[in-house]
Write an enzyme that holds these catalytic residues in place. Structure first.
Site, PDB file in Angstrom:
ATOM      1  N   GLY A  23      -6.564  -0.400   5.686  1.00  0.00           N
ATOM      2  CA  GLY A  23      -6.523   0.765   4.716  1.00  0.00           C
ATOM      3  C   GLY A  23      -6.724   0.061   3.132  1.00  0.00           C
ATOM      4  O   GLY A  23      -6.258   0.795   2.277  1.00  0.00           O
ATOM      5  N   GLY A  24      -7.394  -0.843   3.402  1.00  0.00           N
ATOM      6  CA  GLY A  24      -7.573  -1.793   1.802  1.00  0.00           C
ATOM      7  C   GLY A  24      -8.523  -1.020   1.064  1.00  0.00           C
ATOM      8  O   GLY A  24      -8.866  -1.524  -0.033  1.00  0.00           O
ATOM      9  N   GLY A  25      -9.258  -0.012   1.449  1.00  0.00           N
ATOM     10  CA  GLY A  25     -10.203   0.692   0.472  1.00  0.00           C
ATOM     11  C   GLY A  25      -9.775   1.650  -0.478  1.00  0.00           C
ATOM     12  O   GLY A  25     -10.411   1.949  -1.428  1.00  0.00           O
ATOM     13  N   ARG A  48     -11.430   3.947   7.968  1.00  0.00           N
ATOM     14  CA  ARG A  48     -12.354   4.794   8.993  1.00  0.00           C
ATOM     15  C   ARG A  48     -13.604   5.231   8.223  1.00  0.00           C
ATOM     16  O   ARG A  48     -14.548   5.596   8.651  1.00  0.00           O
ATOM     17  CB  ARG A  48     -11.695   6.023   9.365  1.00  0.00           C
ATOM     18  N   TYR A 153      12.496   5.266   3.472  1.00  0.00           N
ATOM     19  CA  TYR A 153      13.136   5.970   4.415  1.00  0.00           C
ATOM     20  C   TYR A 153      13.093   5.554   6.057  1.00  0.00           C
ATOM     21  O   TYR A 153      13.210   6.213   7.029  1.00  0.00           O
ATOM     22  CB  TYR A 153      12.895   7.732   4.335  1.00  0.00           C
ATOM     23  N   GLY A 195       9.212   2.464  -3.062  1.00  0.00           N
ATOM     24  CA  GLY A 195       9.527   4.024  -3.546  1.00  0.00           C
ATOM     25  C   GLY A 195       8.141   4.677  -3.975  1.00  0.00           C
ATOM     26  O   GLY A 195       7.017   4.214  -3.648  1.00  0.00           O
ATOM     27  N   ARG A 205      -1.049  14.832  -0.318  1.00  0.00           N
ATOM     28  CA  ARG A 205      -0.303  15.111   0.910  1.00  0.00           C
ATOM     29  C   ARG A 205       1.237  15.367   0.743  1.00  0.00           C
ATOM     30  O   ARG A 205       1.731  16.130   1.482  1.00  0.00           O
ATOM     31  CB  ARG A 205      -0.529  14.250   2.000  1.00  0.00           C
TER      32      ARG A 205
END
Ligand code: HXC
Ligand code: NAP
Length: 291
Positions: A23-25, A48, A153, A195, A205
């Site tokens: 997820g480095g993009g 992806r 969490y 956090g 989202r």
């Protein structure tokens, strides 16, 4: 510019590192990648969407970043991505499990598929990458480091993001378990629990504009501000560097004190004015004399 907005480590602190950031993009991944490259690391970034990966590579460094398309849910893709990284850079000695999926929803509205999609990205994805890298490090006697990006969490649980809370709790358990089991191979496994740090991916989202009048994030954070990406990037760079050689199995919270705000019975008492405290003190002192 304040100190927390600047790079913390000295140049070259990561010069012996080849780090894979899933997820480095985008978002926090991209901010960590920028910091790692500034400190001398070679970095593979995966996700992806190839367009996002190329965009990030072009923006930060064409020479020090390798974009790799990889869906972390697919163990075959994870294996071949690691091979590609090793072929390109000659080795890989760091992994940041940063890829995630999440959205807010009352749990009773979730289908099995909706639940699974989050569990698969976060828990199975982090497991896939950790297992592939861990075995490669053991087989090649490389003292690798894993950094897992979880959430506060992961420890407390949270309503309305239950699949994410379950998956992140699992990732935290993996962090602590492997920190012990694979320490004999020279590996370290740590986690960061951030956090709120504004990113498009999370905000679209989790905090859409339409509900911003209902939830004031800053007001529930003792330091009354959200995190800045450089702060998280500094912590991640420290944990991926050899400066943290004795830190293993740790989860470091970086949240301005947010998760503790709800703990204890008395943290809401900031709302009481000085005059009210005068009155309360009198009442309490008098009650103490009577009892
Ligand atoms: C209820 C939903 C839903 C919603 C999707 N579904 N959105 N259910 N409420 N809002 C259901 C669908 O109906 C479907 O179930 C199932 O989920 C899968 O839907 P897809 O259409 O295949 O998924 P899609 O919406 O394309 O993808 C969801 C996603 C995607 C995988 C989460 O948004 C994604 O790739 N996200 C990656 C980036 C991301 O999420 N970043 C935020 C990380 S932030 P059915 O049964 O109908 O087939 C984070 C921070 C936490 O983790 C802490 C902040 C403080
Ligand atoms: P983000 O920008 O949406 O990052 C998520 C990344 O994961 C994207 O680059 C996405 O790329 C990738 N990804 C998602 N599904 C994937 C899959 N199946 N395979 C491979 N890659 C996938 O959100 P962010 O806010 O920066 O979040 C980064 C990390 O920080 C996450 O672990 C998140 O839980 C954590 N975190 C964030 C906050 C915050 O306030 N922002 C707080 C606590 C924890 P593609 O879509 O191209 O695949």
């Amino acid at each position: 510019m304040n100190l927390h907005q600047k790079s913390m480590l000295k140049a070259g602190s990561l010069s012996n590192k080849v780090i894979w950031v899933t997820g480095g993009g985008t978002g926090l991944g991209k901010s960590m990648v920028k910091s790692f490259v500034e400190l001398g690391a070679q970095v593979a970034i995966s996700g992806r969407r190839i367009d996002k990966l190329i965009e990030t590579q072009q923006e930060i460094s064409k020479d020090h970043i390798l974009p790799v398309v990889c869906d972390v849910r697919e163990s075959g893709q994870v294996e071949s991505s690691l091979n590609q990284i090793v072929d390109h850079f000659g080795r890989c000695n760091g992994l940041v499990n940063n890829a995630a999926g999440n959205f807010i929803s009352p749990t009773e509205r979730l289908s099995h598929r909706a639940f699974d999609i989050i569990l698969d990205i976060v828990l199975k994805g982090s497991k896939n990458c950790t297992l592939s890298c861990g075995k490669y490090w053991i087989n090649n006697q490389i003292p690798g480091h894993v950094l897992n990006i979880v959430t506060t969490y992961a420890s407390t649980g949270s309503g309305f993001v239950v699949p994410s809370a379950m998956a992140k709790a699992g990732v935290l358990a993996m962090t602590r378990s492997l920190a012990v089991e694979w320490a004999k191979y020279g590996q370290r496994h740590n986690a960061i629990a951030p956090g709120p740090f504004p990113t498009k991916g999370a905000w679209d989202r989790l905090f859409p504009k339409e509900m911003s009048d209902k939830i004031n994030l800053e007001s529930r954070i003792p330091l009354k501000r959200m995190g800045e990406h450089q702060e998280l990037a500094n912590l991640a760079s420290y944990l991926m560097s050899d400066y943290s050689a004795y830190v293993n199995g740790e989860v470091i919270t970086i949240d301005g004190g947010e998760w503790l705000q709800g703990a204890g019975q008395f943290n809401q008492m900031d709302a009481i004015s000085s005059e009210e405290w005068d009155m309360l003190e009198k009442v309490i002192r008098s009650n103490q004399k009577k009892s």
